[in-house]
Design an enzyme around this catalytic site. Structure first.
Site, PDB file in Angstrom:
ATOM      1  N   CYS A   2     -34.422 -16.648  54.069  1.00 13.01           N
ATOM      2  CA  CYS A   2     -33.149 -16.538  54.785  1.00 13.01           C
ATOM      3  C   CYS A   2     -32.942 -17.870  55.477  1.00 13.01           C
ATOM      4  O   CYS A   2     -33.815 -18.728  55.486  1.00 13.01           O
ATOM      5  CB  CYS A   2     -33.223 -15.455  55.858  1.00 13.01           C
ATOM      6  SG  CYS A   2     -33.647 -13.836  55.214  1.00 13.01           S
ATOM      7  N   ARG A  27     -30.018 -20.329  50.894  1.00 16.08           N
ATOM      8  CA  ARG A  27     -31.274 -19.626  51.188  1.00 16.08           C
ATOM      9  C   ARG A  27     -31.102 -18.106  51.198  1.00 16.08           C
ATOM     10  O   ARG A  27     -32.074 -17.356  51.335  1.00 16.08           O
ATOM     11  CB  ARG A  27     -31.824 -20.061  52.550  1.00 16.08           C
ATOM     12  CG  ARG A  27     -32.108 -21.550  52.649  1.00 16.08           C
ATOM     13  CD  ARG A  27     -32.615 -21.899  54.029  1.00 16.08           C
ATOM     14  NE  ARG A  27     -33.853 -21.226  54.337  1.00 16.08           N
ATOM     15  CZ  ARG A  27     -35.059 -21.667  53.996  1.00 16.08           C
ATOM     16  NH1 ARG A  27     -35.181 -22.796  53.354  1.00 16.08           N
ATOM     17  NH2 ARG A  27     -36.132 -20.968  54.312  1.00 16.08           N
ATOM     18  N   TRP A  74     -31.208 -12.997  53.011  1.00 15.72           N
ATOM     19  CA  TRP A  74     -31.585 -12.615  51.649  1.00 15.72           C
ATOM     20  C   TRP A  74     -32.497 -11.421  51.841  1.00 15.72           C
ATOM     21  O   TRP A  74     -33.640 -11.569  52.274  1.00 15.72           O
ATOM     22  CB  TRP A  74     -32.314 -13.768  50.961  1.00 15.72           C
ATOM     23  CG  TRP A  74     -32.683 -13.491  49.542  1.00 15.72           C
ATOM     24  CD1 TRP A  74     -33.913 -13.163  49.064  1.00 15.72           C
ATOM     25  CD2 TRP A  74     -31.815 -13.551  48.410  1.00 15.72           C
ATOM     26  NE1 TRP A  74     -33.857 -13.009  47.713  1.00 15.72           N
ATOM     27  CE2 TRP A  74     -32.591 -13.238  47.275  1.00 15.72           C
ATOM     28  CE3 TRP A  74     -30.459 -13.816  48.241  1.00 15.72           C
ATOM     29  CZ2 TRP A  74     -32.054 -13.197  46.000  1.00 15.72           C
ATOM     30  CZ3 TRP A  74     -29.931 -13.781  46.967  1.00 15.72           C
ATOM     31  CH2 TRP A  74     -30.726 -13.479  45.852  1.00 15.72           C
ATOM     32  N   ASN A 100     -36.655 -15.508  59.698  1.00 21.77           N
ATOM     33  CA  ASN A 100     -36.837 -15.740  58.263  1.00 21.77           C
ATOM     34  C   ASN A 100     -38.316 -15.552  57.969  1.00 21.77           C
ATOM     35  O   ASN A 100     -39.151 -16.198  58.593  1.00 21.77           O
ATOM     36  CB  ASN A 100     -36.394 -17.171  57.922  1.00 21.77           C
ATOM     37  CG  ASN A 100     -36.881 -17.617  56.557  1.00 21.77           C
ATOM     38  OD1 ASN A 100     -36.963 -16.812  55.637  1.00 21.77           O
ATOM     39  ND2 ASN A 100     -37.196 -18.886  56.423  1.00 21.77           N
ATOM     40  N   GLY A 101     -38.635 -14.652  57.046  1.00 15.41           N
ATOM     41  CA  GLY A 101     -40.037 -14.399  56.715  1.00 15.41           C
ATOM     42  C   GLY A 101     -40.261 -12.902  56.576  1.00 15.41           C
ATOM     43  O   GLY A 101     -39.312 -12.131  56.454  1.00 15.41           O
ATOM     44  N   GLU A 479     -42.746 -18.626  27.127  1.00 19.90           N
ATOM     45  CA  GLU A 479     -41.989 -19.035  28.314  1.00 19.90           C
ATOM     46  C   GLU A 479     -41.944 -20.564  28.412  1.00 19.90           C
ATOM     47  O   GLU A 479     -40.907 -21.145  28.720  1.00 19.90           O
ATOM     48  CB  GLU A 479     -42.620 -18.404  29.567  1.00 19.90           C
ATOM     49  CG  GLU A 479     -42.087 -18.896  30.897  1.00 19.90           C
ATOM     50  CD  GLU A 479     -40.573 -18.744  31.082  1.00 19.90           C
ATOM     51  OE1 GLU A 479     -39.919 -18.111  30.243  1.00 19.90           O
ATOM     52  OE2 GLU A 479     -40.062 -19.299  32.058  1.00 19.90           O
ATOM     53  N   LYS A 483     -38.478 -22.758  28.402  1.00 20.39           N
ATOM     54  CA  LYS A 483     -38.134 -23.709  29.474  1.00 20.39           C
ATOM     55  C   LYS A 483     -37.769 -25.061  28.872  1.00 20.39           C
ATOM     56  O   LYS A 483     -36.793 -25.667  29.251  1.00 20.39           O
ATOM     57  CB  LYS A 483     -39.310 -23.914  30.436  1.00 20.39           C
ATOM     58  CG  LYS A 483     -39.585 -22.951  31.555  1.00 20.39           C
ATOM     59  CD  LYS A 483     -38.550 -22.706  32.581  1.00 20.39           C
ATOM     60  CE  LYS A 483     -37.518 -21.742  32.119  1.00 20.39           C
ATOM     61  NZ  LYS A 483     -37.627 -20.379  32.556  1.00 20.39           N
ATOM     62  N   GLU A 486     -34.334 -24.927  26.925  1.00 16.13           N
ATOM     63  CA  GLU A 486     -33.079 -24.683  27.640  1.00 16.13           C
ATOM     64  C   GLU A 486     -32.662 -25.845  28.520  1.00 16.13           C
ATOM     65  O   GLU A 486     -31.469 -26.037  28.734  1.00 16.13           O
ATOM     66  CB  GLU A 486     -33.135 -23.375  28.446  1.00 16.13           C
ATOM     67  CG  GLU A 486     -34.054 -23.369  29.631  1.00 16.13           C
ATOM     68  CD  GLU A 486     -33.931 -22.084  30.453  1.00 16.13           C
ATOM     69  OE1 GLU A 486     -34.968 -21.643  30.967  1.00 16.13           O
ATOM     70  OE2 GLU A 486     -32.835 -21.544  30.594  1.00 16.13           O
ATOM     71  N   HIS A 502     -49.402 -18.935   8.625  1.00 17.32           N
ATOM     72  CA  HIS A 502     -48.565 -18.063   7.786  1.00 17.32           C
ATOM     73  C   HIS A 502     -47.165 -18.637   7.643  1.00 17.32           C
ATOM     74  O   HIS A 502     -46.224 -17.898   7.356  1.00 17.32           O
ATOM     75  CB  HIS A 502     -48.552 -16.647   8.370  1.00 17.32           C
ATOM     76  CG  HIS A 502     -49.921 -16.052   8.432  1.00 17.32           C
ATOM     77  ND1 HIS A 502     -50.603 -15.655   7.305  1.00 17.32           N
ATOM     78  CD2 HIS A 502     -50.764 -15.853   9.473  1.00 17.32           C
ATOM     79  CE1 HIS A 502     -51.808 -15.211   7.652  1.00 17.32           C
ATOM     80  NE2 HIS A 502     -51.927 -15.326   8.974  1.00 17.32           N
ATOM     81  N   LYS A 601     -26.293 -18.553  35.155  1.00 19.16           N
ATOM     82  CA  LYS A 601     -27.430 -17.985  35.878  1.00 19.16           C
ATOM     83  C   LYS A 601     -27.510 -16.476  35.694  1.00 19.16           C
ATOM     84  O   LYS A 601     -28.583 -15.920  35.556  1.00 19.16           O
ATOM     85  CB  LYS A 601     -27.320 -18.352  37.370  1.00 19.16           C
ATOM     86  CG  LYS A 601     -28.505 -17.899  38.204  1.00 19.16           C
ATOM     87  CD  LYS A 601     -29.778 -18.664  37.840  1.00 19.16           C
ATOM     88  CE  LYS A 601     -31.018 -18.167  38.546  1.00 19.16           C
ATOM     89  NZ  LYS A 601     -32.244 -18.558  37.838  1.00 19.16           N
TER      90      LYS A 601
HETATM   91  C1  F6R Z   1     -34.298 -18.669  31.528  1.00 26.22           C
HETATM   92  C2  F6R Z   1     -33.633 -17.618  32.279  1.00 26.22           C
HETATM   93  C3  F6R Z   1     -33.065 -16.483  31.527  1.00 26.22           C
HETATM   94  C4  F6R Z   1     -33.142 -15.188  32.342  1.00 26.22           C
HETATM   95  C5  F6R Z   1     -32.385 -14.064  31.624  1.00 26.22           C
HETATM   96  C6  F6R Z   1     -32.485 -12.753  32.362  1.00 26.22           C
HETATM   97  O1  F6R Z   1     -34.841 -19.647  32.366  1.00 26.22           O
HETATM   98  O2  F6R Z   1     -33.523 -17.689  33.474  1.00 26.22           O
HETATM   99  O3  F6R Z   1     -33.676 -16.316  30.294  1.00 26.22           O
HETATM  100  O4  F6R Z   1     -34.477 -14.840  32.532  1.00 26.22           O
HETATM  101  O5  F6R Z   1     -31.033 -14.414  31.486  1.00 26.22           O
HETATM  102  O6  F6R Z   1     -31.920 -12.833  33.628  1.00 26.22           O
HETATM  103  P1  F6R Z   1     -32.278 -11.789  34.744  1.00 26.22           P
HETATM  104  O7  F6R Z   1     -33.717 -11.952  35.064  1.00 26.22           O
HETATM  105  O8  F6R Z   1     -31.377 -12.110  35.887  1.00 26.22           O
HETATM  106  O9  F6R Z   1     -31.997 -10.430  34.169  1.00 26.22           O
END
Ligand code: F6R
Length: 606
Positions: A2, A27, A74, A100-101, A479, A483, A486, A502, A601
């Site tokens: 927060c 935050r 948050w 905050n915490g 993963e 990363k 993307e 294979h 996002k």
């Molecule tokens: C990749 C990334 C996405 C999310 C995906 C699901 O870095 O952030 O692959 O993981 O869009 O999003 P959430 O977790 O919000 O359902």
């Protein structure tokens, strides 16, 4: 996570507090509030929703106030609502606190205070702080705070004000950031430097255990024992943009570095010394836990790869069959579910359309649904039967880092919880002990950053890269490759190392980067053969392994050594260098790291 602010001086406090909160909204932004002193009493305004809701409500009121505190939230304990928004007051309404915490022992404290007659109106952990100050208050605000701090367990940055001390504020910090801003005749408090940049560039950065006693234009800093400390003023030379990112070049890098804190918060108060866990929001009876016949993990993208780690470890530890699906497929493959299935939904945002629809599908089929999510009050959290919150704080960079790691940590907590309820968890102490070490181990791994930056320079000129791993290293490879793809737009693929021959092996040429994860003790020999296979075809191999695995290190072209983490916990450590590798590769390729092309996002369309 927060944001908190405070002001004490000759100017109107409200605009200063509100502007500070605007700069701290990154935050947390699910509710906001301020408390100011006017006419001899405290006036408090707080509103659920973004700061704009509070601002339109304030509408120029409280213009005469010259002292106040504010908060942008948050949610962790208690959903986002007007009543749970900070500041919180004591019974007399003369003491206000923003925090905050996480106060880990707030439930015990709340019970003790309630038994003494204190009345609580919110669901938050913070409210106990206002009542504790009231309890310890005997005419001296600073002393009351000093008496309170030793009874607290957990993390806090807090600001306290009292109507009986109109020219004072008290700030204290333990494991959450707090700075004191200094200017002629006025003093500020804030979680972070950007909030104060329009007013001052001179600050005291408080350290753990420190308490600041603030009067207009003057600050006295004490250590935890109440002894005065002399502190050096930190002069900020950054511009505003850099300051919002805490001095980091990108939010992604900042969030990677926040991971030890995010892990500590996610584990805080939940993990007991004897290997038991307390997961508020998860309410299986032993009978329900014993009746589970299958777990169906459903998520998208990075959250799905966290889920795949969950599949490996829940099956291994609980001996319970686990399926994992990407949510966009789950809904349409007519999965076989019933009341003995646990639907395990993972989503940072809690709003991903496919994940939410799958959750509804699973519930319709009679399954109980448990959600792991980062957003209190999100759709997924509201609709699930059980919730584990990841206390990562807001994630701003599109590429998920700290959310992933806290999802993985939550899956370990869930394994411990279900193991305990199903009365079979001989591994509990080892896992719980290992989890406690994780934040420090992640801190260790972050020290590899300069070396990783160098290695990223080796990978950046290529157009293809491969990640390989076996067992629990395989989902982490997936993963790592996501990363890299993307944010750097470099084509990367992850393979279960045994699968290469294979088909994929045909793609390996002279110099092709292969990132080989070799953290699983029982699979090291097999992994070594796979490394040899790619080396023989000319690959350049970067291995991630624990120190002492000499056969791996002899074979690889470059090695990143990980701390000696047990194989089962390795996914919570190994991913961090991969995040940094993706980050520095993207930077070397000149990409827009925080906002990669074509991505958003939160994906609320199917
Ligand atoms: C990749 C990334 C996405 C999310 C995906 C699901 O870095 O952030 O692959 O993981 O869009 O999003 P959430 O977790 O919000 O359902």
């Amino acid at each position: 996570m927060c944001g908190i602010v405070g002001y004490l001086g000759p100017r109107p406090a409200v605009p200063i507090l509100v502007q500070g909160l605007e700069r701290l909204e990154y935050r947390g932004y699910d509710s906001a509030g301020i408390a100011v002193l006017e006419g001899g009493g405290l006036l408090v305004e707080k509103r659920a929703g973004k700061l704009a809701a509070l601002k339109s409500h304030l509408n120029g009121n409280m213009a005469g106030a010259q002292v106040g505190i504010g908060h942008t939230r948050w949610a962790t304990h208690g959903r986002p609502s007007d009543v749970n928004a900070h500041p919180h007051l004591d019974c007399t309404g003369r003491i206000a606190v923003v925090h905050n915490g996480i106060i880990e022992n707030y439930q015990e404290l709340r019970q003790e205070l309630a038994a003494k007659g204190h009345r609580f109106i919110s669901e938050t952990d913070t409210e106990v702080l206002a009542h504790l100050v009231e309890e310890f208050y005997a005419g001296d605000l600073l002393q009351a705070v000093f008496k309170m701090l030793p009874v607290l367990r957990g993390s806090y940055a807090l600001a306290v004000m009292s109507a009986d001390h109109p020219r004072e504020l008290v700030g204290a910090r333990q494991d959450s950031p707090l700075i004191v801003g200094l200017a002629a005749g006025e003093t500020y408090l804030a979680s972070d430097i950007p909030a104060l940049l329009p007013y001052t560039r001179d600050n005291y950065i408080l350290e753990n255990g420190e308490v600041a006693w603030i009067t207009p234009g003057e600050v006295t800093v004490y250590d935890a024992n109440g002894s005065r400390k002399s502190k050096e003023v930190f002069h900020v030379a950054w511009d505003l943009q850099a300051a919002e990112k805490g001095g980091y070049a990108h939010f992604m890098l900042k969030e990677i570095h926040e991971q030890p804190r995010a892990l500590r918060d996610t584990l805080a108060g939940r993990l007991k010394d004897d290997g038991r866990v307390r997961l508020e929001g998860v309410n299986f009876t032993p009978e329900e836990a014993a009746a589970l016949e299958k777990v169906a993990i459903i998520a998208c993208g990075t959250a799905h790869y966290a889920g795949m780690v969950g599949k490996y470890l829940l099956e291994k530890l609980l001996r319970l069959p686990v399926e994992d699906d990407v949510a966009s497929e789950f809904r349409y493959r007519e999965p076989i579910l019933n009341e003995h299935t646990l639907g395990l939904v993972i989503s940072q945002s809690g709003e991903t359309a496919d994940t939410l629809a799958s959750l509804r599908e699973a519930k319709k089929a009679g399954a109980q649904v448990l959600a792991i999510t980062n957003v209190v009050g999100s759709s997924v959290a509201r609709e699930a039967d059980h919730v584990i919150y990841t206390w990562a704080g807001p994630e701003i960079a599109v590429a998920s880092t700290k959310a992933y790691l806290t999802q993985v940590a939550s899956l370990y907590l869930l394994a411990l919880h279900l193991g305990e309820k199903r009365s079979h968890a001989p591994w509990a102490q080892e896992i719980a002990g290992g989890l406690k070490d994780l934040p420090d181990q992640v801190e260790e791994v972050l020290k590899l950053e300069p070396r990783i930056k160098e290695l990223a320079g080796r990978i950046a000129p290529h157009e293809h890269a491969f990640f390989i791993g076996r067992g629990l290293d395989y989902p982490v490879s997936l993963e790592g490759s996501l990363k890299l793809k993307e944010i750097s737009y470099l084509h990367a693929e992850a393979y279960a190392a045994g699968e290469l021959k294979h088909g994929t092996l045909a793609l390996i040429e002279e110099g092709t980067p292969v990132i080989a994860l070799a953290t699983q003790a029982q699979l090291l020999e097999k992994m070594l053969s796979n490394i040899k296979e790619v080396k023989a075809r000319g690959a350049w191999v970067l291995a991630l392994t624990q120190e002492g695995n000499t056969a791996v290190t002899e074979e690889a072209d470059a090695v990143l050594y990980l701390p000696p983490v047990p194989s089962i916990l390795a996914p919570a450590v190994t991913v961090v260098p991969l995040q940094l590798l993706a980050y520095y590769t993207a930077v070397a390729r000149g990409c827009d790291v925080d906002k990669p092309r074509n991505l958003a996002k939160s994906v609320t369309v199917e």
